[in-house]
Design a protein around this motif. Sequence first.
Motif, PDB file in Angstrom:
ATOM      1  N   PRO A  51       0.797  -1.222   0.000  1.00 34.16           N
ATOM      2  CA  PRO A  51       0.000   0.000   0.000  1.00 34.16           C
ATOM      3  C   PRO A  51       0.836   1.282   0.000  1.00 34.16           C
ATOM      4  N   MET A  74       5.948   0.582   6.051  1.00 32.78           N
ATOM      5  CA  MET A  74       5.294   0.813   7.343  1.00 32.78           C
ATOM      6  C   MET A  74       5.169  -0.481   8.151  1.00 32.78           C
ATOM      7  N   HIS A 104      -1.096  -2.826  14.522  1.00 32.18           N
ATOM      8  CA  HIS A 104      -0.337  -4.000  14.096  1.00 32.18           C
ATOM      9  C   HIS A 104       0.817  -3.618  13.172  1.00 32.18           C
ATOM     10  N   LEU A 105       0.958  -2.330  12.883  1.00 30.60           N
ATOM     11  CA  LEU A 105       2.065  -1.903  12.031  1.00 30.60           C
ATOM     12  C   LEU A 105       3.355  -1.864  12.842  1.00 30.60           C
ATOM     13  N   ALA A 106       4.448  -2.328  12.228  1.00 24.64           N
ATOM     14  CA  ALA A 106       5.726  -2.309  12.927  1.00 24.64           C
ATOM     15  C   ALA A 106       6.381  -0.940  12.827  1.00 24.64           C
ATOM     16  N   ASN A 107       5.916  -0.121  11.880  1.00 25.65           N
ATOM     17  CA  ASN A 107       6.542   1.173  11.645  1.00 25.65           C
ATOM     18  C   ASN A 107       5.459   2.205  11.334  1.00 25.65           C
ATOM     19  N   ASN A 142       5.058   5.604   9.046  1.00 26.24           N
ATOM     20  CA  ASN A 142       4.890   5.655   7.598  1.00 26.24           C
ATOM     21  C   ASN A 142       3.468   5.316   7.161  1.00 26.24           C
ATOM     22  N   LEU A 181      -5.370  -2.824   0.104  1.00 25.84           N
ATOM     23  CA  LEU A 181      -5.172  -2.218   1.419  1.00 25.84           C
ATOM     24  C   LEU A 181      -5.177  -0.698   1.299  1.00 25.84           C
ATOM     25  N   THR A 202      11.252 -18.695  13.057  1.00 24.66           N
ATOM     26  CA  THR A 202      11.640 -17.552  12.250  1.00 24.66           C
ATOM     27  C   THR A 202      10.424 -16.658  12.106  1.00 24.66           C
ATOM     28  N   PHE A 203      10.589 -15.536  11.412  1.00 24.34           N
ATOM     29  CA  PHE A 203       9.438 -14.686  11.115  1.00 24.34           C
ATOM     30  C   PHE A 203       8.345 -15.500  10.418  1.00 24.34           C
ATOM     31  N   LEU A 204       8.776 -16.394   9.531  1.00 17.84           N
ATOM     32  CA  LEU A 204       7.808 -17.161   8.742  1.00 17.84           C
ATOM     33  C   LEU A 204       7.010 -18.118   9.611  1.00 17.84           C
ATOM     34  N   GLU A 217       6.476 -17.814  12.818  1.00 23.10           N
ATOM     35  CA  GLU A 217       5.633 -17.031  13.736  1.00 23.10           C
ATOM     36  C   GLU A 217       4.390 -16.514  13.025  1.00 23.10           C
ATOM     37  N   GLU A 218       4.585 -16.011  11.812  1.00 22.10           N
ATOM     38  CA  GLU A 218       3.486 -15.354  11.105  1.00 22.10           C
ATOM     39  C   GLU A 218       2.532 -16.370  10.468  1.00 22.10           C
ATOM     40  N   PHE A 219       3.084 -17.453   9.926  1.00 19.36           N
ATOM     41  CA  PHE A 219       2.262 -18.365   9.133  1.00 19.36           C
ATOM     42  C   PHE A 219       2.116 -19.751   9.750  1.00 19.36           C
ATOM     43  N   ARG A 226       1.623   6.903   4.221  1.00 23.11           N
ATOM     44  CA  ARG A 226       1.962   6.547   2.842  1.00 23.11           C
ATOM     45  C   ARG A 226       1.022   5.485   2.278  1.00 23.11           C
ATOM     46  N   ALA A 227       0.226   4.855   3.160  1.00 24.18           N
ATOM     47  CA  ALA A 227      -0.616   3.736   2.721  1.00 24.18           C
ATOM     48  C   ALA A 227      -1.709   4.184   1.755  1.00 24.18           C
TER      49      ALA A 227
END
Lengths: 231, 312
Positions: free
Chosen positions: A85, A106, B62-65, B68, B81, B230-232, B234-236, B71-72
């Motif tokens: 996005p 983001m 839930h955004l890590a940053n 920004n 999104l 890993t991130f993967l 954890e997330e999936f 900008r979405a």
Amino acid sequence: MRLGLVIDLDVCVGCHACAVSCKEWNASGSIGPLADYQPYGAEPSGVWFNRIRHFEMGEYPHNKTINFPMSCMHCEDADCVTVCPTGASYKRAEDGVVLIDQDKCMGCNYCSWACPYGARELDRATGTMKKCTLCIDRIYDENLPVEERQPACVLTCPAHARMFGDFDDPDSAVSRTVRERGGYALMPELNYNPTNRYLPPRRKPEVSVAPRPRGGLKDSLRQFANRLVRR
Amino acid sequence: MHPVLSVIFFTVASGAGFGLFSLLFVADFFALGGGFSRAHLLVGGAIALALIVLGLLSSTLHLANPKNAWRAFSRFRTSWLSREGVFAVAFMPLALAYLACIAFDAPLWLRHASGFLSAALAWITVFSTGMIYACLKTIRQWNTPLVPANYLALGYASGSLLLLLGAVRAGLDATPYVALAGLIVAIAAVLKAIYYFWIRSPGLTPTVNTATGLTRAGVRLFDSGHTHGTFLTEEFGYQLARRRASVIKVLLFVVGFALPAVMLAAVLRGSGAEAAAAVAACAGLAGAVMERWLFFAEARHVVNLYHGAQRC
């Protein structure tokens, strides 16, 4: 130009040197650092652009271990870019390399959901998504000798299982190898048109595991005697 | 997929808010049950907008940053999104214009025009929320047109139950509101049942063979190559036992659809109508939360093929 990697599954020995070398180069590269969580603790984890899995194909005795390095496939139809996005994810028109602008990301994880190959990992330290850059800060660096203008993983592979090149050029080494060895893409049914190609394992002479043929009369007598004595 | 509470709250709250706002316009336009008074319309509209804004704010959690996040709005042309954010923001001034028309007795055509446009944008926004998930080819359980249909139906079902509560509290004739809520809740239940039936069969999906390209023999994971998660993973990697999912589905249909239906009948009978309507609204929202949690928990991303799954 369409830059990408060829990975020879017949040759890969699964040593993880490409992943370590990738981490070493990119931790201080253009989108570094690559955070580590508890590197010396009980649950070590962190951000890697390249991961090696190990699979077993077939049943004993016709089985084979396949070491399987995976990084970004730099897809032609990269959904990770279309779903982004913020416009942080982009695919370069000039060489097809998919990159993430760290100043725009983001950290919504949406691109990692769209990637079937698990190429994208969120860096909890910076809050941004990170992925293989194909060593973009290496392959165009004119301060390096020409033979070193390749991704770190390709340079370091001790088995020469990795190749880097331009897939748009039909006479490049990667294009020729893919043609000759029947290189293939992963999960083509999802229509992401990945650039990276994998070379299938070659057929190996089969090792017989059938029981050895029995000996003559003398052997039978000896075995019979042995059995008697053991009782 | 790992269920994230902020996203669950966001989709349920904003879905209910958009549903409530559009149905409020419908109730106002047709003067259902005698029609809401000006003050009641304003309070209802404010509650709907509060639900939407709270939902949108929680989605940034839930955004890590999050710095920004602005900008979405920029990739409107390709990303659902981004579209969802743009539509949600475009909805706000129209919705406020509609409420202003009500507050300051603007000409009826202006009131109806702004109300219709904001109701249409509300519909488009909830559809976009559903499309965020439905457009992902990597998750079989999401990549179906039933997903935006479910998002719309559940958003409007919770909205209609909230509207019924408002109508009962305002002392209007509850019959048309009960009919409206009954119809929408029934549609939502049927669509959800079709969805659960649909995702039961695996269909044409990637397998570990196509994921590795090793199609000449069976393939199984030997070693995933990392010592810890890993991130993967954890997330999936989230996995829900099939039996537990079935129990939650039964519970969700009882709480989210059957209980509100019984309460709708109680509202029609008259005695204790307000309590019944309140129970119906709470049960509808609780059902929506359970449905949303299950929606994430049951989704299996194809990257699991590289972590031991045979098919997704």
